[in-house]
Design an enzyme around this catalytic site. Structure first.
Site, PDB file in Angstrom:
ATOM      1  N   CYS A 130       0.783  -1.143   0.102  1.00  0.00           N
ATOM      2  CA  CYS A 130      -0.570  -0.213  -0.033  1.00  0.00           C
ATOM      3  C   CYS A 130       1.247   1.323   0.225  1.00  0.00           C
ATOM      4  O   CYS A 130       0.607   2.318  -0.713  1.00  0.00           O
ATOM      5  CB  CYS A 130      -1.472  -0.333   1.120  1.00  0.00           C
ATOM      6  N   HIS A 242      -2.389   6.355   4.685  1.00  0.00           N
ATOM      7  CA  HIS A 242      -1.210   6.166   4.812  1.00  0.00           C
ATOM      8  C   HIS A 242      -0.569   7.952   3.505  1.00  0.00           C
ATOM      9  O   HIS A 242      -0.894   8.728   2.978  1.00  0.00           O
ATOM     10  CB  HIS A 242      -0.401   5.028   4.248  1.00  0.00           C
TER      11      HIS A 242
END
Length: 344
Positions: A130, A242
């Site tokens: 990710c 994130h």
């Protein structure tokens, strides 16, 4: 004629997100089958306005499946992806198991869509980590313009990247702080509530963690093997999205204004970069969105031809589920697969 799609790991965070995105993007599926472990058989998951009952992975016949989205962890993928591929389905795997296999394409469609053509060797395509996915979406257009030599990145990663138990632990610890209760660490080595942990995945001999190594190795495979990259991966008490602070050194000159214009026109990127309080994107704002948001673009005077920027993306979407569905769309748009038969 639509495709028949199987989703392995339908009850997990990413599996549920995949179902949501398949529906949102009107993916051309005549039938979607939710699969999970035997203990989750019969569990209901939402797919648009429908409800799907999970079937048992162990006993399912994949012979009429066209595309299998795999989001059940490395051990399950290692055992089942080759079997499902042998049955004639293209497996798009979200685990780290196949990413560095030279016979398996590692794909971010905005960056290296043409790589999907190599899926036939093992009938598997890998989804990147990710934190890598959002990074390469931002780096690709800049690399095309000025050729990247070196990247230094510090990540600020949400707990959802470690699964539902990690999200529950952050919630429980935060509640415990306010109620003066005992704080229990199960998922993380130290308390995550109101803290930052510079440790994601296992430590390696050179002192980097596996998460940091993944970013280095995957960026080279997806973007350019000549790029040097150093990463520090940090877990922070945020549920979703994130963030990354990125420093890039280029071979050729590139100004902050040029970079801003390039990124504004780049696929998958959204630039929000006002040099004023609030003129940037935070993880909270990126949650539930598809874009990779880029802010704080500025020249780095410590190196020749250097830039620094801030990059945020929803790790469950672009970092996992959305990217997998985009890969499936690539296969269809490039006419690399055809539906085996009409769904009943």
């Amino acid at each position: 004629m639509g495709y028949k799609v199987a989703l392995v790991g339908a009850t997990g965070n990413v599996g549920r997100e995949m179902l949501s995105i398949l529906d949102e993007r009107k993916f051309p599926a005549d039938e979607v089958v939710a699969l999970a472990s035997r203990r989750s058989m019969g569990v209901e998951v939402s797919f648009g306005d429908k409800t799907l009952k999970c079937k048992d992975l162990e006993t399912y016949d994949f012979s009429d499946i066209d595309i299998c989205l795999m989001s059940a962890g490395g051990a399950v993928s290692k055992e089942w992806s080759p079997k499902i591929g042998a049955a004639g389905a293209v497996v798009i795997d979200n685990s780290s198991t196949w990413r560095m296999d030279p016979d398996v394409p590692l794909v971010v469609p905005e960056v290296n869509a043409a790589a999907v053509d190599g899926f036939r060797k093992k009938m598997i395509i890998a989804n990147p980590n990710c934190s890598t996915a959002q990074l390469v979406v931002a780096l690709k257009p800049l690399h095309d313009k000025a050729t990247i030599k070196r990247v230094v990145v510090a990540t600020y990663q949400s707990v959802s990247g470690a699964g539902k138990d990690a999200m529950d632990e952050l919630f429980a610890q935060t509640k415990a702080v306010y109620t003066n209760s005992e704080i229990v660490n199960n998922k993380f080595p130290k308390r995550i509530a109101f803290n930052a942990i510079p440790h994601i995945d296992v430590f390696m001999e050179d002192g980097y963690t596996k998460e940091e190594w993944k970013m280095m190795a995957e960026t080279k495979k997806i973007l350019d093997p000549k790029i040097k990259l150093s990463a520090t991966a940090v877990r922070i008490p945020v549920f979703v999205s994130h963030s990354e602070a990125v420093n890039v050194e280029f071979e050729h000159p590139i100004s902050a204004d040029e970079a801003r214009d390039i990124l504004r026109n780049a696929p998958g990127c959204l630039v929000i970069d006002k040099r004023e309080p609030g003129g940037y994107v935070t993880p909270y704002e990126a949650a539930g969105e598809d874009a990779t948001y880029i802010s704080r673009i500025r020249e780095d005077a410590t190196v020749e031809n250097g830039l620094a920027f801030w990059c945020v993306s929803d790790n469950l979407r672009k970092g996992a589920a959305l990217n997998a569905v985009q890969i499936a769309e690539c296969l269809i748009n490039r006419k690399l697969i055809t539906a085996k038969k009409k769904a009943a």
